[in-house]
Design a protein around this motif. Structure first.
Motif, PDB file in Angstrom:
ATOM      1  N   PRO A   7       0.800  -1.212   0.000  1.00 23.15           N
ATOM      2  CA  PRO A   7       0.000   0.000   0.000  1.00 23.15           C
ATOM      3  C   PRO A   7       0.843   1.278   0.000  1.00 23.15           C
ATOM      4  O   PRO A   7       0.346   2.352  -0.288  1.00 23.15           O
ATOM      5  N   ASN A   8       2.109   1.193   0.377  1.00 25.02           N
ATOM      6  CA  ASN A   8       2.928   2.408   0.487  1.00 25.02           C
ATOM      7  C   ASN A   8       4.215   2.219  -0.268  1.00 25.02           C
ATOM      8  O   ASN A   8       5.287   2.560   0.206  1.00 25.02           O
ATOM      9  N   SER A   9       4.128   1.680  -1.469  1.00 18.36           N
ATOM     10  CA  SER A   9       5.355   1.180  -2.054  1.00 18.36           C
ATOM     11  C   SER A   9       6.387   2.259  -2.341  1.00 18.36           C
ATOM     12  O   SER A   9       7.545   1.942  -2.534  1.00 18.36           O
ATOM     13  N   GLN A  10       6.009   3.538  -2.307  1.00 21.38           N
ATOM     14  CA  GLN A  10       7.067   4.528  -2.559  1.00 21.38           C
ATOM     15  C   GLN A  10       7.851   4.873  -1.284  1.00 21.38           C
ATOM     16  O   GLN A  10       8.922   5.447  -1.350  1.00 21.38           O
ATOM     17  N   TYR A  11       7.318   4.499  -0.128  1.00 24.19           N
ATOM     18  CA  TYR A  11       7.962   4.912   1.119  1.00 24.19           C
ATOM     19  C   TYR A  11       9.068   3.957   1.564  1.00 24.19           C
ATOM     20  O   TYR A  11       9.129   2.804   1.154  1.00 24.19           O
ATOM     21  N   VAL A  12       9.902   4.502   2.460  1.00 26.07           N
ATOM     22  CA  VAL A  12      11.081   3.769   2.927  1.00 26.07           C
ATOM     23  C   VAL A  12      11.090   3.795   4.452  1.00 26.07           C
ATOM     24  O   VAL A  12      10.709   4.802   5.059  1.00 26.07           O
ATOM     25  N   VAL A  13      11.528   2.696   5.083  1.00 24.39           N
ATOM     26  CA  VAL A  13      11.766   2.729   6.523  1.00 24.39           C
ATOM     27  C   VAL A  13      13.275   2.818   6.731  1.00 24.39           C
ATOM     28  O   VAL A  13      14.044   2.101   6.088  1.00 24.39           O
ATOM     29  N   ALA A  14      13.691   3.734   7.599  1.00 25.65           N
ATOM     30  CA  ALA A  14      15.125   3.894   7.869  1.00 25.65           C
ATOM     31  C   ALA A  14      15.388   3.591   9.333  1.00 25.65           C
ATOM     32  O   ALA A  14      14.682   4.082  10.216  1.00 25.65           O
ATOM     33  N   LYS A  15      16.393   2.756   9.569  1.00 28.47           N
ATOM     34  CA  LYS A  15      16.755   2.434  10.948  1.00 28.47           C
ATOM     35  C   LYS A  15      18.137   3.013  11.248  1.00 28.47           C
ATOM     36  O   LYS A  15      19.071   2.876  10.443  1.00 28.47           O
ATOM     37  N   PHE A  16      18.247   3.688  12.375  1.00 25.49           N
ATOM     38  CA  PHE A  16      19.534   4.236  12.790  1.00 25.49           C
ATOM     39  C   PHE A  16      19.979   3.514  14.057  1.00 25.49           C
ATOM     40  O   PHE A  16      19.251   3.490  15.052  1.00 25.49           O
ATOM     41  N   GLY A  17      21.167   2.947  14.018  1.00 26.05           N
ATOM     42  CA  GLY A  17      21.676   2.157  15.145  1.00 26.05           C
ATOM     43  C   GLY A  17      22.257   3.034  16.253  1.00 26.05           C
ATOM     44  O   GLY A  17      22.283   4.267  16.152  1.00 26.05           O
ATOM     45  N   GLY A  18      22.742   2.355  17.288  1.00 32.19           N
ATOM     46  CA  GLY A  18      23.208   3.044  18.500  1.00 32.19           C
ATOM     47  C   GLY A  18      24.256   4.117  18.260  1.00 32.19           C
ATOM     48  O   GLY A  18      24.155   5.231  18.795  1.00 32.19           O
ATOM     49  N   THR A  19      25.260   3.826  17.422  1.00 30.52           N
ATOM     50  CA  THR A  19      26.296   4.846  17.203  1.00 30.52           C
ATOM     51  C   THR A  19      25.727   6.008  16.384  1.00 30.52           C
ATOM     52  O   THR A  19      26.189   7.147  16.517  1.00 30.52           O
ATOM     53  N   SER A  20      24.711   5.726  15.559  1.00 32.59           N
ATOM     54  CA  SER A  20      24.119   6.795  14.747  1.00 32.59           C
ATOM     55  C   SER A  20      23.295   7.769  15.591  1.00 32.59           C
ATOM     56  O   SER A  20      23.003   8.875  15.143  1.00 32.59           O
ATOM     57  N   VAL A  21      22.891   7.330  16.778  1.00 31.99           N
ATOM     58  CA  VAL A  21      22.145   8.244  17.665  1.00 31.99           C
ATOM     59  C   VAL A  21      22.876   8.390  19.001  1.00 31.99           C
ATOM     60  O   VAL A  21      22.274   8.627  20.037  1.00 31.99           O
ATOM     61  N   ALA A  22      24.219   8.252  18.926  1.00 31.42           N
ATOM     62  CA  ALA A  22      25.013   8.260  20.158  1.00 31.42           C
ATOM     63  C   ALA A  22      25.011   9.619  20.838  1.00 31.42           C
ATOM     64  O   ALA A  22      25.050   9.716  22.065  1.00 31.42           O
ATOM     65  N   ASP A  23      24.993  10.686  20.049  1.00 34.35           N
ATOM     66  CA  ASP A  23      25.058  12.032  20.622  1.00 34.35           C
ATOM     67  C   ASP A  23      24.361  13.009  19.672  1.00 34.35           C
ATOM     68  O   ASP A  23      23.829  12.616  18.632  1.00 34.35           O
ATOM     69  N   PHE A  24      24.414  14.279  20.046  1.00 30.86           N
ATOM     70  CA  PHE A  24      23.684  15.304  19.299  1.00 30.86           C
ATOM     71  C   PHE A  24      24.157  15.389  17.839  1.00 30.86           C
ATOM     72  O   PHE A  24      23.347  15.435  16.910  1.00 30.86           O
ATOM     73  N   ASP A  25      25.473  15.386  17.642  1.00 34.57           N
ATOM     74  CA  ASP A  25      25.982  15.523  16.268  1.00 34.57           C
ATOM     75  C   ASP A  25      25.601  14.330  15.406  1.00 34.57           C
ATOM     76  O   ASP A  25      25.229  14.486  14.236  1.00 34.57           O
ATOM     77  N   ALA A  26      25.706  13.139  16.005  1.00 31.71           N
ATOM     78  CA  ALA A  26      25.332  11.930  15.254  1.00 31.71           C
ATOM     79  C   ALA A  26      23.851  11.993  14.890  1.00 31.71           C
ATOM     80  O   ALA A  26      23.460  11.664  13.756  1.00 31.71           O
TER      81      ALA A  26
END
Ligand code: ADP
Ligand code: ASP
Ligand code: MG
Length: 457
Positions: A7-26
């Motif tokens: 039903p939403n074939s144009q959309y994407v799910v993105a997952k960000f792992g622990g180091t990608s959300v480790a701090d404000f800059d990440a």
């Protein structure tokens, strides 16, 4: 089979792992990635790097000074992000409330811990990172909605490594998440779920990848993007072999084999939903998205004989010597029934006339803390057989294609491993892998030696 048509074939799910959300800059890098692709509508986050480990340690129960120290480390990680936000009063209050909760649950755990309590405690990591990320996006004028994944991620009550109920997840996702996607982007938690009675569960360590793939499947999305700290899947862990090469395109079955055998880059179950629905998975680095990454898809042209090396540490080797005479029937059946009653799944296995050697994977769950071999199990086993236990072994998997039909494998593999003690070999059951069990201390050198022989020469 895909349970929903796309039903939403144009959309994407993105997952960000622990180091990608480790701090404000990440986290800001993640926001840039989301901004760059308007099709990214569902965002799945892990806890900030280090937080889950600290929560698992708290959940195991500890003395008050240690507890204070762990709590402070968690608080410091979250506050370092809050301190960089502009109007932070409301979010600080919210995070403080969760930190108080963590403290209360940790005190309870130090009196009497349980698997359900562990998962409840551990889930706070993902709840905090997603709340902070929504606030960061808001401050960058990106509208985003925080969504509690437990509303839709229905699992069984196998705490620590719960299994998702695919059909219920589909129904709940279509009801609660799907209607939001045209209006906003949704930020939600990886790794955590809820069982029938309403208690929080977790999908096993590293489970956020799996959450993303499950959502991709339930929503019929175009792609699952896994953003991590390396720009793709390599021929082996680049931390062990810096000269490892990126694999630009890899088939589902090869990548699944890598994940199963310990390549930490993907949670082992991640590719199941992707395979069921044929959704491609992209793996890239949130630090350097311009570096590209790996596409995991149905088929690649010309699959190579050797694809990659994977390493799984902390394996336990059990050697069971039958107490009965030669040719005793039913020994294997008795052993497996017993292990299954203790909820232990066996990995590699070799047999001789009177003994069985098998390996157990002691990693992956929040709740076991590596302690699969309980006294109760060992006592029961010793009634059937003489038990030898060797811990801290490592499983090295050579992943490839048509390996069981290839000639001359032994030279490239065993010829170069002469200096090492190879405790167990498994070959032939799958055309995709040859597995070796080696002492934990030798594991990295074995990987380096094999990489040189199979991928560099
Ligand atoms: P995240 O927190 O983003 O989920 P993980 O630490 O779980 O990240 O996974 C990424 C890590 O996986 C990399 O830093 C790398 O050391 C490790 N890794 C293991 N095997 C591979 C491989 N074959 N290719 C790339 N990375 C690998
Ligand atoms: N935060 C969880 C873990 O560290 C889940 C994940 O990162 O995927 O295991
Ligand atoms: Mg991971």
């Amino acid at each position: 089979m895909c349970a929903v048509s796309s039903p939403n074939s144009q959309y994407v799910v993105a997952k960000f792992g622990g180091t990608s959300v480790a701090d404000f800059d990440a986290m800001n890098n993640c926001a840039d990635i989301i901004l760059a692709d308007t099709n990214v509508r569902v965002i799945v986050l892990s806890a900030s790097a280090g937080v889950t480990n600290l929560l698992v340690a708290l959940a195991a129960g500890c003395e008050s000074d240690k507890r204070e120290n762990y709590l402070k480390q968690i608080r410091d990680i979250q506050y370092a992000i809050i301190d960089r936000l502009n109007e932070a009063d409301v979010i600080r209050e919210e995070i403080d409330r969760l930190l108080e909760n963590i403290e209360m649950l940790s005190e309870a755990a130090s009196l009497a811990t349980s698997e359900a309590l562990t998962d409840e405690l551990v889930s706070h990591g993902e709840v905090m990172s997603t709340l902070l990320f929504v606030e960061l996006l808001r401050q960058r004028n990106m509208g985003a909605e925080w969504f509690d994944i437990r509303r839709i991620m229905r699992t069984n009550d196998n705490f620590g490594r719960a299994e998702p109920n695919i059909l219920q997840i589909h129904t709940l996702t279509m009801e609660h998440l799907h209607p939001r996607l045209n209006d906003t982007i949704v930020i939600t938690q990886g790794f955590i779920g809820r069982e029938e009675k309403g208690r929080t569960t977790t999908l096993g360590r590293g489970g956020s990848d799996y959450t993303a793939a499950l959502l991709g499947e339930a929503l019929g999305l175009q792609r699952v993007d896994i953003w991590t700290d390396v720009p793709g899947i390599y021929t082996t862990d680049p931390r062990i072999v810096p000269t490892a090469k990126r694999i630009n395109k890899i088939a589902f079955d090869e990548a699944a084999e890598m994940a199963t055998f310990g390549a930490k880059i993907l949670h082992p179950a991640t590719l199941l939903p992707a395979v069921r629905c044929g959704i491609p998975v992209f793996v890239g680095s949130s630090k350097e998205p311009q570096a590209g990454g790996t596409v995991v898809c149905d088929k690649t042209g010309n699959p190579p004989l050797f694809r990659a090396l994977a390493l799984r540490r902390k394996q336990t080797l059990l050697t069971l010597h039958s107490l009965k005479m030669l040719h005793a029937r039913g020994f294997l059946a008795e052993v497996f029934t017993l292990l299954s009653r203790h909820n232990i799944s066996v990995d590699l296995i070799t047999t001789s006339e009177v003994s069985i050697a098998l390996t157990l994977d002691t990693k992956g769950s929040t709740s076991t803390n590596g302690n699969l071999l309980t006294n109760a199990l060992l006592t029961e086993l010793s009634k059937l057989c003489r038990v030898e236990v060797e811990e801290d072994m490592a499983l090295v998997a050579i992943i490839g294609n048509e390996l069981s039909r290839a000639k001359g494998l032994g030279k490239g593999i065993f010829g170069v491993l002469e200096p090492f003690n190879i405790r167990m070999i498994s070959c032939g059951a799958s055309s995709h892998n040859v597995c070796l069990l080696v002492p934990g201390n030798d594991a990295e050198q074995v990987i380096q030696t094999l990489h040189q022989s199979l991928f560099e020469e």
